[in-house]
Design an enzyme around this catalytic site. Structure first.
Site, mmCIF file in Angstrom:
data_model
loop_
_atom_site.group_PDB
_atom_site.id
_atom_site.type_symbol
_atom_site.label_atom_id
_atom_site.label_comp_id
_atom_site.label_asym_id
_atom_site.label_seq_id
_atom_site.Cartn_x
_atom_site.Cartn_y
_atom_site.Cartn_z
ATOM 1 N N ASP A 217 0.830 -1.210 0.000
ATOM 2 C CA ASP A 217 0.000 0.000 0.000
ATOM 3 C C ASP A 217 0.868 1.265 0.000
ATOM 4 O OD1 ASP A 217 -2.282 1.495 0.048
ATOM 5 O OD2 ASP A 217 -2.706 1.213 2.165
ATOM 6 N N HIS B 186 3.219 3.498 -8.929
ATOM 7 C CA HIS B 186 3.087 2.078 -9.269
ATOM 8 C C HIS B 186 4.360 1.544 -9.937
ATOM 9 C CE1 HIS B 186 -0.917 2.246 -7.867
ATOM 10 N NE2 HIS B 186 -1.415 2.922 -8.885
ATOM 11 N N LEU C 176 11.323 -20.357 -4.405
ATOM 12 C CA LEU C 176 10.225 -19.520 -3.903
ATOM 13 C C LEU C 176 9.014 -19.567 -4.841
ATOM 14 C CD1 LEU C 176 9.147 -17.147 -2.068
ATOM 15 C CD2 LEU C 176 10.276 -15.597 -3.682
HETATM 16 C C1 FPP Z 1 -1.264 0.260 -3.597
HETATM 17 O O1 FPP Z 1 -0.992 1.600 -3.704
HETATM 18 C C2 FPP Z 1 -0.838 -0.551 -4.702
HETATM 19 C C3 FPP Z 1 -1.633 -1.127 -5.654
HETATM 20 C C4 FPP Z 1 -3.041 -0.826 -5.893
HETATM 21 C C5 FPP Z 1 -1.155 -2.162 -6.492
HETATM 22 C C6 FPP Z 1 -0.107 -1.820 -7.475
HETATM 23 C C7 FPP Z 1 1.031 -2.700 -7.285
HETATM 24 C C8 FPP Z 1 2.110 -2.649 -8.039
HETATM 25 C C9 FPP Z 1 2.259 -1.736 -9.171
HETATM 26 C C10 FPP Z 1 3.184 -3.607 -7.833
HETATM 27 C C11 FPP Z 1 3.043 -4.650 -8.883
HETATM 28 C C12 FPP Z 1 3.735 -5.857 -8.484
HETATM 29 C C13 FPP Z 1 3.851 -6.959 -9.250
HETATM 30 C C14 FPP Z 1 4.653 -8.062 -8.719
HETATM 31 C C15 FPP Z 1 3.267 -7.120 -10.587
HETATM 32 P P1 FPP Z 1 -2.215 2.628 -3.722
HETATM 33 O O2 FPP Z 1 -2.364 3.096 -5.126
HETATM 34 O O3 FPP Z 1 -3.420 2.000 -3.130
HETATM 35 O O4 FPP Z 1 -1.652 3.742 -2.800
HETATM 36 P P2 FPP Z 1 -2.470 4.884 -2.035
HETATM 37 O O5 FPP Z 1 -3.330 4.196 -1.009
HETATM 38 O O6 FPP Z 1 -1.402 5.712 -1.407
HETATM 39 O O7 FPP Z 1 -3.273 5.615 -3.057
#
Ligand code: FPP
Length: 249
Positions: free
Chosen positions: A19, A36, A130
């Site tokens: 998060d 992201h 893993l």
């Molecule tokens: C949370 O931040 C993250 C996500 C919604 C997911 C995105 C994840 C990634 C890009 C990593 C990808 C990983 C792999 C292994 C493919 P948020 O946008 O909810 O943050 P905020 O709460 O601060 O808005």
């Protein structure tokens, strides 16, 4: 606790709620998508670290069943990031014997994403290192409902009473997305939120939670090691008390 003691009490399965990508970007006056992109880099370094530390299973909460509520442009960006990541990292997974798996509702995913996940799954199936489980279009409640439906489809009960009697915790567990994967021992959550957010609701019944204020893109391998040290120091009771002798680990 010294390094050996920590290594002797490693979690088998770690889940991560990644998060804070958006807040990380906002702090810098940057677009959420930058958060992201940096979040993906953090995921890669944690996968590498988990592999090195000898963790068996790592579930990453990439996209939830609720994340569709975000702007279409952000959803598209995350999906394309996942796709590119799966295509680009196959060599890295092969070199490190990492097996890629998926949990979540495939019925809501675009065919090109499903194809990419399938290819990564097939290409890494034989690896014994893993296991990285990508939770994509994942929701704990959604998984439980799909498991219950699988159970009902599979059960040869003559009546609904018979089906109800046959439904046990073990039977439902067998109908989850990856029934061979043990329950998570440790859940890491970044960005300081004390919320479960529909992540591994069934499986995390006895998981330990490690919550850090750091935003996911800032999460370092030292932070991951700190979470493992935190876990090693926990006394896990699984409902028993410390005198009953039923504590595990
Ligand atoms: C949370 O931040 C993250 C996500 C919604 C997911 C995105 C994840 C990634 C890009 C990593 C990808 C990983 C792999 C292994 C493919 P948020 O946008 O909810 O943050 P905020 O709460 O601060 O808005």
């Amino acid at each position: 606790m010294n390094a050996k003691e920590i290594n002797d009490k490693l979690p088998r399965h770690v889940g991560i709620i990644m998060d804070g990508n958006g807040r990380w970007a906002a702090r810098r006056g940057a677009a959420r998508t930058n958060g992201h992109t940096e979040g993906l880099k953090a995921a890669r370094r944690v996968v590498e670290r988990a592999s090195l530390r000898g963790i068996h299973y790592l579930t990453l909460f990439v996209f939830s069943t609720e994340n569709w509520k975000r702007a279409a442009s952000e959803v598209d960006f995350i999906m394309s990031l996942v796709k590119r990541h799966l295509m680009r990292e196959l060599d890295f997974y092969r070199e490190n014997h990492i097996r890629i798996r998926h949990t979540g509702d495939t019925s809501g995913l675009a065919p090109d994403i499903i194809a990419e996940i399938d290819e990564a799954r097939r290409g890494t199936k034989g690896f014994d290192g893993l296991q990285v489980i990508l939770a994509l279009n994942y929701g704990g409640r959604n998984e439980i409902i799909r498991a219950a439906r699988r159970f009902l489809r599979q059960t040869a009960a003559a009546s609904s009473d018979e089906a109800a009697a046959a439904l046990t915790e073990e039977e439902l567990s067998r109908c989850l997305d990856n029934p061979d994967v043990p329950d998570p021992d440790l859940i890491i959550r970044t960005a300081g939120e004390f919320r479960v957010s529909n992540f591994l609701l069934w499986e995390a019944a006895y998981a330990e939670y490690f919550i850090t204020d750091k935003f996911w893109p800032d999460f370092s391998i030292d932070d991951f090691d700190a979470a493992l040290a935190f876990y090693a120091a926990r006394e896990r009771r699984f409902g028993a008390n410390s005198e009953s002798g039923a504590a595990v680990q």
